[in-house]
Write a protein that holds these residues in place. Structure first.
Motif, PDB file in Angstrom:
ATOM      1  N   ASN A 177      47.710  35.063  34.296  1.00  0.00           N
ATOM      2  CA  ASN A 177      46.847  36.242  34.413  1.00  0.00           C
ATOM      3  C   ASN A 177      45.408  35.891  34.100  1.00  0.00           C
ATOM      4  O   ASN A 177      44.470  36.379  34.740  1.00  0.00           O
ATOM      5  CB  ASN A 177      47.327  37.342  33.463  1.00  0.00           C
ATOM      6  CG  ASN A 177      48.698  37.882  33.835  1.00  0.00           C
ATOM      7  OD1 ASN A 177      49.198  37.625  34.928  1.00  0.00           O
ATOM      8  ND2 ASN A 177      49.301  38.620  32.925  1.00  0.00           N
ATOM      9  N   LYS A 178      45.224  35.036  33.082  1.00  0.00           N
ATOM     10  CA  LYS A 178      43.876  34.638  32.691  1.00  0.00           C
ATOM     11  C   LYS A 178      43.219  33.797  33.782  1.00  0.00           C
ATOM     12  O   LYS A 178      42.021  33.940  34.059  1.00  0.00           O
ATOM     13  CB  LYS A 178      43.932  33.853  31.384  1.00  0.00           C
ATOM     14  CG  LYS A 178      42.569  33.514  30.799  1.00  0.00           C
ATOM     15  CD  LYS A 178      42.725  32.823  29.456  1.00  0.00           C
ATOM     16  CE  LYS A 178      41.352  32.474  28.874  1.00  0.00           C
ATOM     17  NZ  LYS A 178      41.492  31.771  27.566  1.00  0.00           N
ATOM     18  N   ALA A 179      44.002  32.921  34.406  1.00  0.00           N
ATOM     19  CA  ALA A 179      43.461  32.080  35.476  1.00  0.00           C
ATOM     20  C   ALA A 179      43.021  32.912  36.668  1.00  0.00           C
ATOM     21  O   ALA A 179      42.033  32.586  37.335  1.00  0.00           O
ATOM     22  CB  ALA A 179      44.503  31.052  35.912  1.00  0.00           C
ATOM     23  N   PHE A 180      43.740  33.990  36.933  1.00  0.00           N
ATOM     24  CA  PHE A 180      43.361  34.877  38.027  1.00  0.00           C
ATOM     25  C   PHE A 180      42.542  36.047  37.490  1.00  0.00           C
ATOM     26  O   PHE A 180      42.771  37.209  37.836  1.00  0.00           O
ATOM     27  CB  PHE A 180      44.605  35.393  38.761  1.00  0.00           C
ATOM     28  CG  PHE A 180      45.314  34.338  39.549  1.00  0.00           C
ATOM     29  CD1 PHE A 180      44.613  33.442  40.337  1.00  0.00           C
ATOM     30  CD2 PHE A 180      46.692  34.232  39.501  1.00  0.00           C
ATOM     31  CE1 PHE A 180      45.269  32.469  41.061  1.00  0.00           C
ATOM     32  CE2 PHE A 180      47.362  33.264  40.231  1.00  0.00           C
ATOM     33  CZ  PHE A 180      46.645  32.371  41.011  1.00  0.00           C
ATOM     34  N   GLN A 181      41.597  35.712  36.607  1.00  0.00           N
ATOM     35  CA  GLN A 181      40.741  36.755  36.043  1.00  0.00           C
ATOM     36  C   GLN A 181      40.054  37.506  37.159  1.00  0.00           C
ATOM     37  O   GLN A 181      39.730  36.952  38.202  1.00  0.00           O
ATOM     38  CB  GLN A 181      39.715  36.138  35.092  1.00  0.00           C
ATOM     39  CG  GLN A 181      38.848  35.069  35.750  1.00  0.00           C
ATOM     40  CD  GLN A 181      38.015  34.318  34.756  1.00  0.00           C
ATOM     41  OE1 GLN A 181      37.134  34.911  34.155  1.00  0.00           O
ATOM     42  NE2 GLN A 181      38.260  33.032  34.572  1.00  0.00           N
TER      43      GLN A 181
END
Length: 872
Positions: A177-181
């Protein structure tokens, strides 16, 4: 007592059936060690107060992965047809199940890697059809499959010892989820328009004083009137005959140089107007949808010009309503959402082994018998129970569209510029038709037909050959004259059903998965083809060409699944053998490791028009994640998430070959034996089609969850060619694709998911991500899409659920955290995930790395992930 006795006045055998249904608790468990990994344990527990002994009863269940076991624990294991199996106690071998005790059965060769490999509604019935009634076993009624044990280790969920996939942990999901901010950029519309030019310093403010200019002469067919009415109804505005002098109007104009689906939108602050330009009502409709989408984001629009047109003329959705029926209201809702995202073809898979779903007035038995499932199938004349539908014909699994229903669907689709393409799947996948025609023949004899009603016996199956889905007697025989009379009657009635609403332009004839050798023992074929080759391909080709000729006589174009017109040793049939000027082929079977991923290229270069329906990327019956709790089949690939759909590159087929179905990295040079082929005729790639096969999809909610939001990513690719698709350096293309996906995720989360829920679409909600710091005892929380709330509970207290933000303090002593995400409109819940806290801070924070890189991101990012993580 050692046997069940009836209560006074009850049939003793019916009493046994009733007792077993009420008191037998079924538990199914996947093998959990190296020795048992390819087996399933069924535990039958008698929770009642009477003993269960040998009798003339059987337990019926459905499976897509049949066992090689024929005997176990005193039971015979047998197959009825398709995936319907039974357990029958064997006299002098069945030990009985005494009150309060259990019996374990082991079925070898039955590999179960996901909970939805099982089906609900096991039932018990007498082995002979009598006046007694079958009963569903109560413990298996639960549609959530609670009778299937949880999957606790990799021996259970891995397909093979080389399988690299594991379920995501909450920490894996947090890092994903963080990578696809989420990032916000450009126009907030899906699918992305071809060209947008804005001047942000100048804008207009849209309010209720705006009007829509209704012009009757814009389009030759006058359908712009309807489009303007759609806009007026949606925005709550008045339609007026001419524009106001002080502006604040939306106006439709015509440019005959535009293609049919092309449009342009001009937002002009000086004149306080919005102009939608097109050459047809279709283009005007798509421009209208883009304007509606923009106004749902903001009532302030900048000075702008949008120029837009689709990359493909065919942007389709295929829905299988045979395996599990979905009523007309469900279909209409799908059509409505399709129209919002500029999809224009609804391919309805109306017939298969499991059910015939459209009324054909000239052959009423097709739905009278072929649309119903029940246990007493010979006496009651119905199909066998399939896919967990249970023994009763009035339950899930039965149903069909009347002529009135289907015409209502056609009418609704036409108003939204969606063409409905009917599929009558022949010659394989035809058990429902074959069986219904056998029952029809019995009727003709029973009622002594005067000969005016034709006979349609479609098979003399003597092959004993099962289809890939386990069906016997499921292939129509091409050597029977009745076969072609049957097809002609179907096409004639279909044209009548369409008449006056949508012209029936095209019919899909299926043609797929006909088992090899199924006709070669047919005496009729031997007699007919005594001087010719009796091989499978010769007979199938004879059938396909002749049926195509019948369609041509009716003025119909045709579509087929790729294997319907493919010879395994020679390639595609010669396109010149068909009288149609174009034949559409759904290229679907691209399992990379089987080395058949280039079939789409073969067909394009053989002068067929190709619809890309690649199973590894566009089959929405596959799960979203490599998790045994996720719904779906996984034969083509272990999972298909929204990112994978978004990243599909239709014009470079082998660029999509990153991993095989076990998660192993694919070496393209090895796969292709050198440079991978590219089609010489890219213009023969004319469309894309997402496919929703419904074996594991039993109701409307499950249908929508499996379709959305993946269909939005599909719509993006079918309409819009992304710039990153043309980048030749893989790592550059990957980063550009991820940046583009972040834009997409932000739009979907901030706006589109709310639109879906407002329309009653129960899309899949991804579970939240969790990351815990042991040192500070801080739990960090995130969601894949913005606007989703997260609820957590600590320990085993199911009443302590509370809403949390992006992080929260966790008290000492807590060892387990449970969480789920909540949707913003309907407050629906995701699957609950749990995080077990250890004292190993390093494992808590770094466990994500291997799984995230291997299972979520393609391996070419592995080396650069740490260096470029902030870029992501």
């Amino acid at each position: 007592m050692n046997v069940l006795q009836s209560r006074k006045g009850l049939d003793p055998e019916q009493f046994v059936v009733d007792y077993i249904a009420a008191n037998l608790k079924v538990k199914v468990k996947a093998g959990d060690n190296e020795k048992t990994a390819r087996s399933v344990q069924i535990t039958l527990s008698n929770v009642g107060h009477k003993n269960i002994s040998f009798g003339q009863w059987r337990i019926f269940f459905y499976t897509l992965t049949p066992s090689s076991t024929h005997k176990t624990a005193g039971f015979e294991v047998g197959q009825i047809n398709g995936g319907l199996f039974f357990l029958a106690p064997i006299k002098d071998e069945f030990p009985g199940i005494s009150a309060g005790s259990s019996l374990d059965l082991i079925l070898e060769g039955w590999k179960m890697s996901a909970k939805t490999d099982q089906f609900p509604n096991w039932f018990v019935a007498l082995s002979t059809f009598r006046l007694s009634s079958p009963r569903i076993i109560e413990s298996t009624k639960d549609g959530s499959l609670s009778f299937v044990n949880s999957f606790e280790n990799s021996f259970q969920w891995k397909k093979h010892e080389r399988d690299t996939y594991n379920p995501y942990t909450p920490r894996d999901r947090y890092m994903m989820n963080k990578a696809f901010q989420k990032v916000k950029s450009g126009i907030q519309v899906i699918p992305k328009p071809f060209f947008v030019k804005t001047f942000p310093s100048r804008n207009i403010v849209f309010d209720k004083d705006w009007v829509i200019v209704k012009q009757l002469t814009i389009d030759r067919d006058l359908e712009h009137v309807q489009v303007s009415h759609i806009l007026a109804m949606h925005l709550g505005l008045k339609e007026v005959p001419e524009q106001a002098e002080n502006g604040k109007y939306i106006k439709y104009e015509t440019d005959e140089s535009f293609s049919k689906e092309q449009y342009e939108i001009k937002v002009e602050p000086d004149s306080k107007s919005i102009i939608i330009i097109s050459s047809s009502s279709k283009g005007a409709f798509y421009g209208t949808q883009t304007l509606i989408s923009m106004l749902e984001s903001s009532h302030t629009l900048p000075d702008m010009v949008i120029k837009d047109h689709p990359r493909f003329s065919y942007r389709g959705l295929m829905i299988d309503v045979s395996r599990n029926f979905h009523n007309k209201e469900t279909i209409k809702k799908l059509i409505y959402i399709m129209s919002l995202y500029k999809l224009n073809k609804l391919h309805m898979h109306l017939t298969d082994d499991d059910g015939w779903r459209i009324e054909i007035p000239s052959i009423p038995e097709l739905t009278k018998y072929g649309s119903r499932r029940c246990y007493n199938f010979e006496n009651d004349r119905c199909l066998i129970p399939s896919l967990g539908s249970g023994p009763y014909s009035d339950k899930q699994g039965s149903g069909f569209y009347t002529v009135g229903d289907f015409r209502d669907i056609l009418r609704y689709a036409k108003e939204r510029y969606v063409e409905v393409v009917p599929e009558i799947d022949v010659p394989g996948h035809a058990f429902s038709a074959i069986k219904a025609m056998q029952y029809r023949e019995q009727d003709l004899h029973q009622f002594k037909s005067d000969g005016t009603r034709p006979s349609y016996i479609l098979s003399d199956d003597v092959s004993g050959i099962h289809s890939v889905q386990g069906w016997l007697g499921s292939s129509i025989n091409p050597c029977l004259n009745a076969t072609y009379s049957f097809v002609e009657t179907i096409l004639t009635d279909l044209q009548s059903i369409y008449k006056g609403i949508q012209k029936l332009e095209r019919v899909h004839l299926g043609g797929d998965e006909v088992p090899d050798g199924v006709w070669e023992n047919s005496t009729i074929c031997q007699s007919l083809l005594h001087d010719s080759s009796l091989d499978h391909s010769t007979i199938k080709k004879m059938f396909i060409v002749r049926v195509a000729d019948i369609a041509h006589k009716h003025g119909l174009k045709i579509s087929l699944w790729e294997d319907g017109i493919y010879n395994a040793t020679q390639g595609p049939y010669d396109a010149k053998e068909f009288k149609q000027t174009e034949v559409l082929v759904n290229a679907w079977n691209n399992i990379w490791e089987a080395r058949i991923g280039g079939r789409a290229i073969e067909f394009a270069d053989s002068d067929y028009k190709v619809i890309l329906s690649m199973a590894t990327h566009l089959y929405f019956d596959h799960p979203y994640e490599p998790d045994p709790e996720e719904r779906g089949l996984y034969w083509a690939t272990r999972y298909i998430d929204t990112y994978k759909v978004f990243g599909f590159m239709p014009m470079d087929i082998f660029a999509n070959a990153e991993f095989d179905s076990l998660g192993q990295k694919i070496d393209l040079n090895d796969l292709c034996g050198g440079p991978c082929p590219q089609t010489k005729t890219l213009n023969n790639f004319v469309g894309m089609e997402a496919c929703i096969w419904s074996e594991t999809i039993r109701n409307e909610s499950q249908l929508y969850e499996m379709t959305f939001p993946r269909l939005l990513a599909f719509a993006e690719r079918a309409w819009h060619a992304a710039e990153w698709e043309n980048l030749k350096i893989p790592i550059e293309r990957k980063y550009a694709k991820i940046r583009d996906f972040k834009r997409f995720v932000n739009i979907v989360g901030m706006k589109e998911l709310c639109r879906l829920e407002d329309a009653g679409i129960t899309y899949r909600i991804p579970p939240p991500g969790l990351s815990f710091s042991e040192e500070k005892r801080i739990l960090k929380i995130n969601t894949f899409y913005p606007r989703h709330e997260v609820m957590i509970s600590l320990g085993n207290d199911s009443r302590s659920w509370r809403s949390v933000g992006t992080e929260t303090q966790i008290p000492k002593g807590v060892s387990d955290i449970h969480a789920y995400a909540v949707s913003p409109v309907l407050n629906r819940k995701s699957r609950t995930v749990s995080l077990h806290i250890t004292n190993d801070a390093e494992s808590n924070n770094l466990h994500w790395s291997y799984t995230y890189i291997v299972a979520i991101m393609p391996l070419q990012l592995f080396v650069n992930t740490c260096i470029h993580y902030l870029i992501l």
